[in-house]
Scaffold this motif. Structure first.
Motif, mmCIF file in Angstrom:
data_model
loop_
_atom_site.group_PDB
_atom_site.id
_atom_site.type_symbol
_atom_site.label_atom_id
_atom_site.label_comp_id
_atom_site.label_asym_id
_atom_site.label_seq_id
_atom_site.Cartn_x
_atom_site.Cartn_y
_atom_site.Cartn_z
ATOM 1 N N ASP A 136 8.199 33.539 -36.347
ATOM 2 C CA ASP A 136 7.366 32.353 -36.209
ATOM 3 C C ASP A 136 7.349 31.533 -37.491
ATOM 4 N N LEU A 137 7.311 32.204 -38.635
ATOM 5 C CA LEU A 137 7.345 31.477 -39.902
ATOM 6 C C LEU A 137 8.671 30.742 -40.080
ATOM 7 N N ARG A 177 10.558 29.656 -37.610
ATOM 8 C CA ARG A 177 10.509 28.526 -36.680
ATOM 9 C C ARG A 177 9.693 27.373 -37.229
ATOM 10 N N LYS A 178 8.566 27.677 -37.832
ATOM 11 C CA LYS A 178 7.733 26.617 -38.412
ATOM 12 C C LYS A 178 8.458 25.905 -39.530
ATOM 13 N N ARG A 179 9.167 26.666 -40.356
ATOM 14 C CA ARG A 179 9.875 26.066 -41.488
ATOM 15 C C ARG A 179 10.956 25.104 -41.005
ATOM 16 N N ARG A 211 10.864 23.583 -38.094
ATOM 17 C CA ARG A 211 10.200 22.694 -37.136
ATOM 18 C C ARG A 211 10.756 22.837 -35.722
ATOM 19 N N ALA A 226 7.566 26.380 -30.540
ATOM 20 C CA ALA A 226 7.439 27.779 -30.147
ATOM 21 C C ALA A 226 6.951 27.954 -28.712
#
Length: 64
Positions: free
Chosen positions: A42-43, A45-47, A49, A52
Motif C-alpha cells: 500500500d505504501l 502504491r501511494k508513492r 499514486r 487501491a
C-alpha cells in the motif's frame, strides 16, 4: 483429559495445551507477515499514486 489429570496432574494438561497451541502460533505469525506485506504494498502504491480501490481504478480509466 481425565486420565491425564489422574495419572500426571495439571503439568501433563499444561504441556498438552502448549503443544496444541504451537500450530496456531505459526498461523498467527503468518498472518502478521501478510499484514506487513500488505502495508508495504500500500505504501508503494501511494508513492506511485496508483489507486487501491475498484472505484479509483474506474475513475482513473475514465479520466484517460
Amino acid at each position: 483429559m481425565g486420565s491425564m489429570l489422574i495419572l500426571r496432574g495439571i503439568d501433563a494438561i499444561r504441556i498438552t495445551m502448549i503443544i496444541g497451541a504451537l500450530p496456531f502460533s505459526f498461523v498467527v505469525a503468518m498472518m502478521a507477515v501478510g499484514i506487513l506485506k500488505a502495508i508495504a504494498f500500500d505504501l508503494v502504491r501511494k508513492r506511485h499514486r496508483v489507486p487501491a480501490t475498484a472505484e479509483g481504478c474506474a475513475a482513473m480509466a475514465n479520466a484517460k
